[in-house]
Design a protein around this motif. Structure first.
Motif, PDB file in Angstrom:
ATOM      1  N   ALA A  17      -2.895   9.502   9.750  1.00  0.00           N
ATOM      2  CA  ALA A  17      -2.104   8.413   9.565  1.00  0.00           C
ATOM      3  C   ALA A  17      -1.663   8.115   8.275  1.00  0.00           C
ATOM      4  CB  ALA A  17      -2.576   7.204  10.133  1.00  0.00           C
ATOM      5  N   GLY A  18      -2.183   9.008   7.028  1.00  0.00           N
ATOM      6  CA  GLY A  18      -1.779   9.032   5.900  1.00  0.00           C
ATOM      7  C   GLY A  18      -2.324   7.836   5.002  1.00  0.00           C
ATOM      8  N   VAL A  19      -3.465   7.330   5.573  1.00  0.00           N
ATOM      9  CA  VAL A  19      -4.535   6.250   4.766  1.00  0.00           C
ATOM     10  C   VAL A  19      -5.018   7.013   3.542  1.00  0.00           C
ATOM     11  CG1 VAL A  19      -6.380   4.776   4.813  1.00  0.00           C
ATOM     12  CG2 VAL A  19      -4.629   4.735   7.029  1.00  0.00           C
ATOM     13  N   PRO A  20      -4.684   6.294   2.426  1.00  0.00           N
ATOM     14  CA  PRO A  20      -4.963   6.994   1.162  1.00  0.00           C
ATOM     15  C   PRO A  20      -6.533   7.411   0.992  1.00  0.00           C
ATOM     16  CG  PRO A  20      -3.803   5.075   0.709  1.00  0.00           C
ATOM     17  CD  PRO A  20      -4.021   5.092   2.300  1.00  0.00           C
ATOM     18  N   SER A  21      -7.505   6.579   1.491  1.00  0.00           N
ATOM     19  CA  SER A  21      -8.795   6.855   1.185  1.00  0.00           C
ATOM     20  C   SER A  21      -9.505   7.023   2.857  1.00  0.00           C
ATOM     21  CB  SER A  21      -9.701   6.079   0.270  1.00  0.00           C
ATOM     22  OG  SER A  21      -9.163   4.834   0.335  1.00  0.00           O
ATOM     23  N   PRO A  22      -9.348   7.719   3.694  1.00  0.00           N
ATOM     24  CA  PRO A  22      -9.588   7.731   4.936  1.00  0.00           C
ATOM     25  C   PRO A  22     -11.271   7.677   5.163  1.00  0.00           C
ATOM     26  CG  PRO A  22      -8.703  10.060   4.586  1.00  0.00           C
ATOM     27  CD  PRO A  22      -8.376   8.945   3.370  1.00  0.00           C
ATOM     28  N   GLU A  23     -12.000   8.311   4.500  1.00  0.00           N
ATOM     29  CA  GLU A  23     -13.462   8.521   4.632  1.00  0.00           C
ATOM     30  C   GLU A  23     -14.149   7.155   4.168  1.00  0.00           C
ATOM     31  OE1 GLU A  23     -11.882  10.835   2.889  1.00  0.00           O
ATOM     32  OE2 GLU A  23     -12.279  12.427   4.429  1.00  0.00           O
ATOM     33  N   VAL A  24     -13.465   6.492   3.189  1.00  0.00           N
ATOM     34  CA  VAL A  24     -14.082   5.311   2.757  1.00  0.00           C
ATOM     35  C   VAL A  24     -13.854   4.258   3.644  1.00  0.00           C
ATOM     36  CG1 VAL A  24     -14.096   3.651   0.719  1.00  0.00           C
ATOM     37  CG2 VAL A  24     -13.857   6.028   0.185  1.00  0.00           C
ATOM     38  N   ASP A  25     -12.561   4.138   4.115  1.00  0.00           N
ATOM     39  CA  ASP A  25     -12.063   3.022   5.151  1.00  0.00           C
ATOM     40  C   ASP A  25     -12.688   3.131   6.344  1.00  0.00           C
ATOM     41  OD1 ASP A  25     -10.410   2.595   3.034  1.00  0.00           O
ATOM     42  OD2 ASP A  25      -8.656   2.166   3.818  1.00  0.00           O
ATOM     43  N   ALA A  26     -12.969   4.277   6.838  1.00  0.00           N
ATOM     44  CA  ALA A  26     -13.644   4.409   8.318  1.00  0.00           C
ATOM     45  C   ALA A  26     -15.093   4.213   8.158  1.00  0.00           C
ATOM     46  CB  ALA A  26     -13.507   5.944   8.617  1.00  0.00           C
ATOM     47  N   ALA A  59     -10.930   0.184  17.789  1.00  0.00           N
ATOM     48  CA  ALA A  59      -9.389  -0.683  17.814  1.00  0.00           C
ATOM     49  C   ALA A  59      -9.113  -1.122  16.383  1.00  0.00           C
ATOM     50  CB  ALA A  59      -9.920  -2.311  18.481  1.00  0.00           C
ATOM     51  N   LEU A  60     -10.259  -1.195  15.427  1.00  0.00           N
ATOM     52  CA  LEU A  60     -10.106  -1.345  14.232  1.00  0.00           C
ATOM     53  C   LEU A  60      -9.659  -0.208  13.361  1.00  0.00           C
ATOM     54  CD1 LEU A  60     -13.648  -3.037  13.403  1.00  0.00           C
ATOM     55  CD2 LEU A  60     -11.352  -4.215  13.118  1.00  0.00           C
ATOM     56  N   ILE A  61      -9.993   0.911  13.664  1.00  0.00           N
ATOM     57  CA  ILE A  61      -9.217   2.283  13.471  1.00  0.00           C
ATOM     58  C   ILE A  61      -7.586   2.068  13.867  1.00  0.00           C
ATOM     59  CG2 ILE A  61      -9.275   4.780  13.740  1.00  0.00           C
ATOM     60  CD1 ILE A  61     -11.348   4.045  11.741  1.00  0.00           C
ATOM     61  N   ALA A  62      -7.597   1.839  14.831  1.00  0.00           N
ATOM     62  CA  ALA A  62      -6.088   1.811  15.261  1.00  0.00           C
ATOM     63  C   ALA A  62      -5.231   0.789  14.440  1.00  0.00           C
ATOM     64  CB  ALA A  62      -5.887   1.554  16.958  1.00  0.00           C
ATOM     65  N   ARG A  63      -5.810  -0.111  14.119  1.00  0.00           N
ATOM     66  CA  ARG A  63      -5.150  -1.011  13.245  1.00  0.00           C
ATOM     67  C   ARG A  63      -4.853  -0.747  12.002  1.00  0.00           C
ATOM     68  NH1 ARG A  63      -7.010  -7.064  13.222  1.00  0.00           N
ATOM     69  NH2 ARG A  63      -5.026  -7.469  12.557  1.00  0.00           N
ATOM     70  N   ARG A  64      -6.126  -0.008  11.227  1.00  0.00           N
ATOM     71  CA  ARG A  64      -5.898   0.767   9.904  1.00  0.00           C
ATOM     72  C   ARG A  64      -4.948   1.639  10.148  1.00  0.00           C
ATOM     73  NH1 ARG A  64      -4.678   0.355   5.838  1.00  0.00           N
ATOM     74  NH2 ARG A  64      -5.752   1.448   3.965  1.00  0.00           N
ATOM     75  N   ALA A  65      -5.072   2.642  11.255  1.00  0.00           N
ATOM     76  CA  ALA A  65      -3.837   3.583  11.274  1.00  0.00           C
ATOM     77  C   ALA A  65      -2.452   3.190  11.229  1.00  0.00           C
ATOM     78  CB  ALA A  65      -4.242   4.539  12.354  1.00  0.00           C
ATOM     79  N   LEU A  70      -6.959  -2.703   4.822  1.00  0.00           N
ATOM     80  CA  LEU A  70      -8.462  -2.840   4.992  1.00  0.00           C
ATOM     81  C   LEU A  70      -9.057  -4.201   4.929  1.00  0.00           C
ATOM     82  CD1 LEU A  70     -10.924  -1.215   5.792  1.00  0.00           C
ATOM     83  CD2 LEU A  70     -11.277  -0.934   3.319  1.00  0.00           C
ATOM     84  N   GLN A  71      -8.539  -4.904   3.928  1.00  0.00           N
ATOM     85  CA  GLN A  71      -9.130  -6.157   3.632  1.00  0.00           C
ATOM     86  C   GLN A  71      -9.080  -7.364   4.573  1.00  0.00           C
ATOM     87  OE1 GLN A  71      -7.330  -4.235   1.602  1.00  0.00           O
ATOM     88  NE2 GLN A  71      -8.221  -4.339  -0.329  1.00  0.00           N
ATOM     89  N   TYR A  72      -7.820  -7.053   5.345  1.00  0.00           N
ATOM     90  CA  TYR A  72      -7.481  -8.176   6.429  1.00  0.00           C
ATOM     91  C   TYR A  72      -8.431  -7.784   7.704  1.00  0.00           C
ATOM     92  CZ  TYR A  72      -2.795  -9.090   4.567  1.00  0.00           C
ATOM     93  OH  TYR A  72      -1.470  -9.569   4.047  1.00  0.00           O
ATOM     94  N   LEU A  73      -8.606  -6.393   8.051  1.00  0.00           N
ATOM     95  CA  LEU A  73      -9.396  -6.021   8.977  1.00  0.00           C
ATOM     96  C   LEU A  73     -10.921  -6.497   8.633  1.00  0.00           C
ATOM     97  CD1 LEU A  73      -8.233  -2.517   9.757  1.00  0.00           C
ATOM     98  CD2 LEU A  73      -7.665  -4.697  10.971  1.00  0.00           C
ATOM     99  N   LEU A  74     -11.179  -6.512   7.513  1.00  0.00           N
ATOM    100  CA  LEU A  74     -12.782  -6.845   7.236  1.00  0.00           C
ATOM    101  C   LEU A  74     -12.937  -8.584   7.011  1.00  0.00           C
ATOM    102  CD1 LEU A  74     -13.548  -4.210   4.561  1.00  0.00           C
ATOM    103  CD2 LEU A  74     -14.288  -4.122   7.004  1.00  0.00           C
ATOM    104  N   GLY A  75     -11.840  -8.857   6.735  1.00  0.00           N
ATOM    105  CA  GLY A  75     -11.746 -10.577   6.719  1.00  0.00           C
ATOM    106  C   GLY A  75     -12.220 -10.899   5.434  1.00  0.00           C
TER     107      GLY A  75
END
Ligand SMILES: C[S@@+](CC[C@H](N)C(=O)[O-])C[C@H]1O[C@@H](n2cnc3c(N)ncnc32)[C@H](O)[C@@H]1O
Length: 290
Positions: A17-26, A59-65, A70-75
């Motif tokens: 999906a072009g997320v800049p740091s996919p491993e870190v975010d996943a 579900a989180l991965i789909a939203r990040r994709a 990321l910060q919204y997802l982690l709250g």
């Protein structure tokens, strides 16, 4: 599916999906979704994952994709020694701004009970970072956005810190004096609207753009600052690295002692200025917002 496989699959989806740091975010989303510590992720990497946990992570991965920050997802994020709730009400505080907090704390070091103003506080990051490090400081923070101020108040409560929050257009109606003003104002040139990362479109517009050359808010802020800074008081700004050196020169032409400081990647991003006090503090600037 094991934890390791799930992590790999999530990182691959983010990478595609072009997320800049996919491993870190996943990894961050996996720890969050399954309430795991970093160590337990290592020791349980081969363990099977329950279907409900897998679904929550997916579900989180789909939203990040979809490039939700990321910060919204982690709250919440850890930033500058405080915990900050992050959502669409204010700009997500950036790592480079932690260096502005560092410069601020260094400048405050000689002062026993400094009076500090954070202009355009957003989540409250800089104001709360100062207060957390210097409990004796008297910290005031402004924002034009009532939504941002509500979030900043929530973050103050989350950290058990006291700051005076003021809704204001920059310094308009804010009573001084202050020993130091810090600000990360909206500083992108308007033309950058066409060219930002998808995540940035989630930040409020009000937090981002500073007019045709990006310096509109910074210029207005510096002009107002001379009315509320004590003689020898400091102004510390984060700006677009394309502008910081030129803006320091503008300030020098107006009687400030001003220079720049680099961020951790070596880019001159910060303007550090000191007001000689030629125009003495004269109380609040302008009139309060209605
Ligand atoms: C780049 S964000 C910085 C937020 C926070 N200080 C940080 O570093 O994460 C700029 C902030 O300035 C606020 N702002 C924009 N125009 C303003 C104005 N005229 N007066 C006061 N605040 C303003 C925005 O609402 C936003 O919260």
């Amino acid at each position: 599916m094991t934890l390791r496989d799930l992590l790999r699959r999530g990182a691959a989806q983010l990478g595609a999906a072009g997320v800049p740091s996919p491993e870190v975010d996943a990894r961050a989303l996996l720890l969050y979704a399954l309430n795991l510590s970093p160590v337990s992720l290592l020791t349980r990497a081969g363990a099977e994952v329950e279907a409900a946990d897998e679904a929550r992570f997916e579900a989180l991965i789909a939203r990040r994709a979809a490039r939700v920050p990321l910060q919204y997802l982690l709250g919440e994020v850890e930033w500058g020694g405080v915990r900050l709730r992050c959502d669409a009400r204010a700009l997500v505080p950036r790592p480079e701004t932690e260096w502005l907090l560092h410069l601020t704390l260094e400048a405050l070091r000689p002062l026993a009970a400094p009076r500090v103003l954070d202009v355009g506080t957003g989540t409250g990051a800089l104001a709360l970072g100062v207060k957390a490090a210097r409990s004796g400081a008297q910290v005031t923070a402004t924002d034009l956005s009532p939504e941002a101020l509500t979030l900043a108040r929530e973050n103050a409560a989350l950290n058990g810190l006291e700051v005076t929050w003021v809704q204001a257009d920059l310094l308009t109606g804010v009573p001084g004096p202050f020993d130091l003003i810090v600000s990360n104002p909206p500083y992108l040139p308007d033309a950058d609207r066409e060219d930002v990362q998808p995540e940035v479109t989630h930040d409020p517009e009000l937090a981002l753009y500073g007019g045709p050359d990006g310096l509109g808010l910074a210029r207005r802020l510096a002009a107002q600052a001379t009315g509320v800074l004590v003689p020898g008081g400091r102004l510390l700004l984060e700006l677009d690295p394309r502008n910081a050196t030129a803006f320091a020169a503008e300030l020098r032409a107006q009687g400030w002692a001003a220079g720049t400081a680099a961020d951790l990647t070596g880019r001159e991003r910060f303007v550090t200025a000191q007001w000689s006090g030629a125009a003495q503090w004269s109380g609040a600037v302008g009139s309060a917002l209605p």
